[in-house]
Design an enzyme around this catalytic site. Structure first.
Site, PDB file in Angstrom:
ATOM      1  N   GLY A 198       0.826  -1.196   0.000  1.00 57.31           N
ATOM      2  CA  GLY A 198       0.000   0.000   0.000  1.00 57.31           C
ATOM      3  C   GLY A 198       0.863   1.250   0.000  1.00 57.31           C
ATOM      4  CB  CYS A 199       0.100   4.725  -0.972  1.00 57.24           C
ATOM      5  SG  CYS A 199      -1.585   4.796  -0.331  1.00 57.24           S
ATOM      6  CE1 TYR A 200      -1.296   8.157   4.198  1.00 55.12           C
ATOM      7  CE2 TYR A 200      -3.150   6.633   4.017  1.00 55.12           C
ATOM      8  CZ  TYR A 200      -2.664   7.931   4.052  1.00 55.12           C
ATOM      9  OH  TYR A 200      -3.540   8.991   3.958  1.00 55.12           O
ATOM     10  CB  THR A 202       5.335   2.393  -0.035  1.00 54.22           C
ATOM     11  OG1 THR A 202       4.741   1.214  -0.602  1.00 54.22           O
ATOM     12  CG2 THR A 202       6.610   2.723  -0.803  1.00 54.22           C
ATOM     13  CB  THR A 203       5.489   6.822   2.935  1.00 56.09           C
ATOM     14  OG1 THR A 203       4.423   6.534   3.844  1.00 56.09           O
ATOM     15  CG2 THR A 203       4.923   7.221   1.612  1.00 56.09           C
TER      16      THR A 203
END
Length: 395
Positions: A198-200, A202-203
């Site tokens: 997911g995007c969150y 990953t960060t």
């Protein structure tokens, strides 16, 4: 091949081992010219890039699907031969996304009418909860990168707890590799099914995992304040995502129960070799794309912020897409817009013994479709950065 076959002058990076087992980066220049939109000329294509792989994009009418299509327009080895979109079946990609109108691609079809004998690999860009049933009926020879959350959690019981429905393909879950590229590169190369992060997550995992592995930060009291552009919520019509609901304000959502929490904790717990529980609050921002996670961590005894910085430098100094900024430089989400980059940095907190880590990505690229392409490149044996060298868009 697409009509807009950009002939690019790009630099493809390969990797080779040097002393100490560290990856060194070497460059190979590839030069091409732009083909006229009305012309396809196989004779002008380098022998090195003949024999492209055939790609299916399932869910091409969503934001992540369209981003896959955009990125593949400049990929010399991957040709789209199949696109599905049940509600848009029979339509062209250009009629759904006018910015992709220049591409010569097949019309979209429903999944039930898709001919998977004509593809070598697929990107699954379908909604959460729909992918398991579809993937388990795909031909076993296909390489698959799934951009939904359906195969990210190793524990199928945890999936049911957070997503409210039983896992429909538990046997496939055992085979799925979690695709945080910079962390699981070797496993991804040998995988058939990759669960794209997911995007969150990953960060957050990119900067935190190496610090936990080396015990430089404590695995308790990790607080994360994260912010995303509205495209992270998908393309379907929702009252909460209307312009008048989003513009000129910020709001928190999914407080204590966002579905990315177990995914983040799964990765951090593995890195720490101990159970990690985080405090995570996401916010929706009045912007189309972009993401920033600000992480507040407690350092281990005798550890300094410079120690954290040096560890991140050693971990990512040879990485193509993860960039540790110069000391004191603040990552901006605008500076990675439209690219596959993740910019990170670490700062000393005013509270003694604590540090602040900032990480930014484009939620649709490194947070979704770009990382998916990075993973499929590895799975297919292509240079990892192929088709991903577009620089950020600014302003």
């Amino acid at each position: 091949m697409t009509l807009c076959s950009l002939q690019f002058q790009q630099v493809y990076f390969g990797r080779q081992k040097v002393s100490g087992g560290v990856d060194a980066v070497f460059k190979q220049q590839v030069k091409c010219k732009a083909l006229p939109l009305t012309q396809k000329s196989p004779s002008m294509v380098s022998e090195e890039y003949k024999g492209s792989s055939r790609i299916g994009v399932l869910g091409a009418s969503g934001y992540t699907g369209s981003e896959i299509v955009r990125l593949l327009a400049c990929h010399p080895k991957l040709d789209i031969t199949l696109m599905t979109a049940d509600r848009k079946a029979g339509q062209s990609i250009g009629s759904v996304f006018p910015h992709l109108n220049a591409q010569d691609l097949p019309d979209m079809v429903s999944v039930k009418d898709a001919d998977f004998s004509k593809v070598d690999a697929v990107f699954c860009c379908l909604p959460h909860g729909t992918t398991q049933e579809i993937i388990k009926h795909l031909p076993t020879g296909l390489k698959i990168v799934d951009l939904s959350a359906d195969f990210r959690l190793q524990d199928v019981n945890e999936y049911e707890e957070w997503y409210g429905k039983p896992h429909l393909a538990p046997e496939l879950q055992k085979e799925a590799i979690y695709g945080l590229t910079e962390v699981s590169r070797v496993e991804i190369q040998n995988a058939r099914l990759v669960a794209n992060p997911g995007c969150y997550p990953t960060t957050i995992q990119i900067p935190i995992i190496p610090l936990l592995k080396d015990r430089l930060i404590k695995h308790r009291n990790i607080t994360i304040d994260a912010k995303s552009g509205v495209s992270g919520a998908g393309r379907s019509a929702k009252e909460a995502n209307l312009y008048t609901e989003i513009s000129e304000g910020i709001y928190s959502y999914g407080i204590t129960k966002h579905r990315h929490v177990p995914e983040i904790e799964q990765g951090l717990s593995y890195a720490a070799d101990s159970e990690v529980t985080i405090s995570f609050t996401p916010h929706l921002m009045p912007m189309s794309r972009g993401m920033q996670s600000t992480m507040y961590v407690e350092m281990s005894p005798e550890v300094t912020v410079n120690d954290l910085y040096q560890k991140l430098h050693l971990t990512y100094k040879d990485e193509e897409f993860v960039k540790l900024l110069n000391k004191g430089a603040v990552p901006h989400s605008q500076h990675v817009r439209g690219s596959n980059y993740c910019f990170i940095n670490v700062f000393e907190d005013r509270i003694p013994g604590r540090a602040i880590i900032i990480s930014v990505i484009d939620n649709l690229v490194k947070g979704a479709s770009g990382q998916a392409l990075q993973n499929l490149n590895l799975m297919m044996g292509y240079p990892e950065n192929m088709g991903l060298l577009s620089q950020p868009l600014f302003p």
